[in-house]
Scaffold this motif. Structure first.
Motif, PDB file in Angstrom:
ATOM      1  N   VAL A  85       7.207   6.033  -5.298  1.00 47.22           N
ATOM      2  CA  VAL A  85       8.235   5.385  -4.481  1.00 47.22           C
ATOM      3  C   VAL A  85       8.887   4.288  -5.314  1.00 47.22           C
ATOM      4  O   VAL A  85       8.205   3.518  -5.993  1.00 47.22           O
ATOM      5  CB  VAL A  85       7.640   4.791  -3.184  1.00 47.22           C
ATOM      6  CG1 VAL A  85       8.734   4.158  -2.340  1.00 47.22           C
ATOM      7  CG2 VAL A  85       6.905   5.863  -2.383  1.00 47.22           C
ATOM      8  N   THR A  86      10.205   4.235  -5.234  1.00 46.62           N
ATOM      9  CA  THR A  86      10.971   3.223  -5.934  1.00 46.62           C
ATOM     10  C   THR A  86      11.875   2.497  -4.944  1.00 46.62           C
ATOM     11  O   THR A  86      12.068   2.957  -3.820  1.00 46.62           O
ATOM     12  CB  THR A  86      11.863   3.837  -7.034  1.00 46.62           C
ATOM     13  OG1 THR A  86      12.885   4.631  -6.420  1.00 46.62           O
ATOM     14  CG2 THR A  86      11.060   4.692  -7.997  1.00 46.62           C
ATOM     15  N   VAL A  87      12.420   1.390  -5.375  1.00 43.27           N
ATOM     16  CA  VAL A  87      13.497   0.714  -4.647  1.00 43.27           C
ATOM     17  C   VAL A  87      14.649   0.598  -5.624  1.00 43.27           C
ATOM     18  O   VAL A  87      14.502   0.031  -6.708  1.00 43.27           O
ATOM     19  CB  VAL A  87      13.067  -0.670  -4.118  1.00 43.27           C
ATOM     20  CG1 VAL A  87      14.263  -1.411  -3.528  1.00 43.27           C
ATOM     21  CG2 VAL A  87      11.971  -0.534  -3.070  1.00 43.27           C
TER      22      VAL A  87
ATOM     23  N   ALA B 136      14.860   2.170  -0.368  1.00 41.13           N
ATOM     24  CA  ALA B 136      13.668   2.863  -0.846  1.00 41.13           C
ATOM     25  C   ALA B 136      14.051   4.286  -1.209  1.00 41.13           C
ATOM     26  O   ALA B 136      14.843   4.922  -0.517  1.00 41.13           O
ATOM     27  CB  ALA B 136      12.588   2.868   0.235  1.00 41.13           C
TER      28      ALA B 136
ATOM     29  N   GLN C 165      12.403   8.020  -2.916  1.00 44.07           N
ATOM     30  CA  GLN C 165      11.354   8.870  -3.477  1.00 44.07           C
ATOM     31  C   GLN C 165      11.905   9.838  -4.507  1.00 44.07           C
ATOM     32  O   GLN C 165      11.168  10.344  -5.331  1.00 44.07           O
ATOM     33  CB  GLN C 165      10.712   9.713  -2.378  1.00 44.07           C
ATOM     34  CG  GLN C 165       9.970   8.950  -1.346  1.00 44.07           C
ATOM     35  CD  GLN C 165       9.670   9.864  -0.197  1.00 44.07           C
ATOM     36  OE1 GLN C 165      10.301   9.766   0.834  1.00 44.07           O
ATOM     37  NE2 GLN C 165       8.741  10.760  -0.380  1.00 44.07           N
TER      38      GLN C 165
ATOM     39  N   LEU D  89       7.422   0.944  -7.386  1.00 49.15           N
ATOM     40  CA  LEU D  89       6.474   0.196  -6.558  1.00 49.15           C
ATOM     41  C   LEU D  89       5.025   0.520  -6.882  1.00 49.15           C
ATOM     42  O   LEU D  89       4.675   1.656  -7.215  1.00 49.15           O
ATOM     43  CB  LEU D  89       6.733   0.481  -5.078  1.00 49.15           C
ATOM     44  CG  LEU D  89       8.104   0.077  -4.540  1.00 49.15           C
ATOM     45  CD1 LEU D  89       8.168   0.307  -3.031  1.00 49.15           C
ATOM     46  CD2 LEU D  89       8.442  -1.374  -4.878  1.00 49.15           C
TER      47      LEU D  89
ATOM     48  N   GLU E 238       3.395  -1.693   0.034  1.00 45.64           N
ATOM     49  CA  GLU E 238       3.818  -0.932   1.210  1.00 45.64           C
ATOM     50  C   GLU E 238       4.821  -1.714   2.051  1.00 45.64           C
ATOM     51  O   GLU E 238       5.800  -1.155   2.558  1.00 45.64           O
ATOM     52  CB  GLU E 238       2.595  -0.552   2.041  1.00 45.64           C
ATOM     53  CG  GLU E 238       2.898   0.416   3.157  1.00 45.64           C
ATOM     54  CD  GLU E 238       1.642   0.933   3.833  1.00 45.64           C
ATOM     55  OE1 GLU E 238       1.704   1.094   5.067  1.00 45.64           O
ATOM     56  OE2 GLU E 238       0.624   1.170   3.161  1.00 45.64           O
TER      57      GLU E 238
ATOM     58  N   CYS F 146       8.208  -1.410   0.540  1.00 44.37           N
ATOM     59  CA  CYS F 146       8.759  -0.086   0.811  1.00 44.37           C
ATOM     60  C   CYS F 146       9.305  -0.003   2.235  1.00 44.37           C
ATOM     61  O   CYS F 146      10.415   0.478   2.458  1.00 44.37           O
ATOM     62  CB  CYS F 146       7.699   0.979   0.584  1.00 44.37           C
ATOM     63  SG  CYS F 146       8.302   2.644   0.916  1.00 44.37           S
ATOM     64  N   ARG F 147       8.529  -0.463   3.199  1.00 46.45           N
ATOM     65  CA  ARG F 147       8.974  -0.422   4.600  1.00 46.45           C
ATOM     66  C   ARG F 147      10.233  -1.277   4.806  1.00 46.45           C
ATOM     67  O   ARG F 147      11.139  -0.902   5.533  1.00 46.45           O
ATOM     68  CB  ARG F 147       7.859  -0.871   5.522  1.00 46.45           C
ATOM     69  CG  ARG F 147       6.729   0.136   5.608  1.00 46.45           C
ATOM     70  CD  ARG F 147       5.702  -0.257   6.654  1.00 46.45           C
ATOM     71  NE  ARG F 147       4.589   0.663   6.652  1.00 46.45           N
ATOM     72  CZ  ARG F 147       4.587   1.867   7.223  1.00 46.45           C
ATOM     73  NH1 ARG F 147       5.661   2.287   7.852  1.00 46.45           N
ATOM     74  NH2 ARG F 147       3.531   2.637   7.165  1.00 46.45           N
TER      75      ARG F 147
ATOM     76  N   GLY G 246      13.093   0.637   3.332  1.00 38.81           N
ATOM     77  CA  GLY G 246      13.295   1.906   4.017  1.00 38.81           C
ATOM     78  C   GLY G 246      13.846   1.732   5.411  1.00 38.81           C
ATOM     79  O   GLY G 246      14.226   2.694   6.063  1.00 38.81           O
TER      80      GLY G 246
ATOM     81  N   TRP H  65      17.126   6.776   3.925  1.00 36.57           N
ATOM     82  CA  TRP H  65      17.109   5.881   2.764  1.00 36.57           C
ATOM     83  C   TRP H  65      18.393   6.095   1.995  1.00 36.57           C
ATOM     84  O   TRP H  65      18.828   7.192   1.760  1.00 36.57           O
ATOM     85  CB  TRP H  65      15.907   6.165   1.886  1.00 36.57           C
ATOM     86  CG  TRP H  65      14.596   5.831   2.515  1.00 36.57           C
ATOM     87  CD1 TRP H  65      14.387   5.298   3.755  1.00 36.57           C
ATOM     88  CD2 TRP H  65      13.303   6.029   1.963  1.00 36.57           C
ATOM     89  NE1 TRP H  65      13.050   5.150   3.986  1.00 36.57           N
ATOM     90  CE2 TRP H  65      12.360   5.593   2.909  1.00 36.57           C
ATOM     91  CE3 TRP H  65      12.848   6.540   0.762  1.00 36.57           C
ATOM     92  CZ2 TRP H  65      10.993   5.636   2.679  1.00 36.57           C
ATOM     93  CZ3 TRP H  65      11.491   6.582   0.543  1.00 36.57           C
ATOM     94  CH2 TRP H  65      10.577   6.131   1.485  1.00 36.57           C
TER      95      TRP H  65
END
Length: 190
Positions: A33-35, A48, A50, A87, A92, A95-96, A99, A189
């Protein structure tokens, strides 16, 4: 009578899978997972993601996919430069946050402005600074190819893994996806 061999009738193409069926099948593919972040109009933006991978080492190219319906991707495209923040397993909440459709993604979050003019999140496993090189439309997403300007990697750390609508691969899974199905959440996303 002809000397032609008997050929079976051509099979009909089956109907494409429903989005829920496709989501369930693709959920078996674990991803990192990236941002993806940028500064546009002086404001930090990010989402976010993927769908990120390397494309080429020479020249250095990366790829990510962004949903056409997203509000953030058009702003990142307009900015022209972006940062891919990889990440770690302990991020987490980050990410949330990215996202979510809610605003205020950067409120109370520590980040730095990179020398490339992009938001660089703190505590990530790696950062890839790049500029938009090509954009290809593919269904309801854009496939974005970026030319890498610089990379930064931390020493050690476990990556965030997204698998079957949840974080990590070692967690017990239930038969039904959680009420806040993260694949569905991830559909927005971008």
């Amino acid at each position: 009578m002809t000397d032609q061999p008997h050929r079976p009738p051509e099979p009909r193409d089956p109907a494409p899978p429903a989005p829920e069926e496709l989501r369930r099948a693709l959920g078996a593919f674990a991803t990192g997972v990236t941002v993806i972040t940028a500064l546009e109009g002086g404001e930090p933006v990010g989402f976010a993601c993927q769908s990120f991978t390397s494309v080429s080492l020479d020249p250095p190219l990366v790829l990510f996919c962004a949903d056409h319906r997203g509000r953030t991707w058009p702003r990142i495209r307009a900015a022209g430069r972006f940062c891919v923040n990889v990440l770690g397993a302990d991020q987490e909440e980050v990410c949330r946050r990215f996202g979510s459709r809610a605003g205020g993604k950067f409120e109370g979050l520590e980040w730095d402005r990179s020398r490339w003019g992009t938001p660089a999140l703190r505590g990530v496993l790696a950062r890839v600074h790049a500029e938009v090189r090509e954009v290809h439309t593919a269904g309801d997403h854009d496939v974005v190819i970026g030319r890498v300007l610089e990379v930064e990697a931390a020493d050690g750390g476990r990556p965030m893994i997204f698998f079957r609508s949840g974080f990590g691969i070692d967690r017990p899974r239930t038969a039904a996806p959680p009420p806040d199905d993260l694949w569905a959440w991830g559909d927005q996303w971008g």
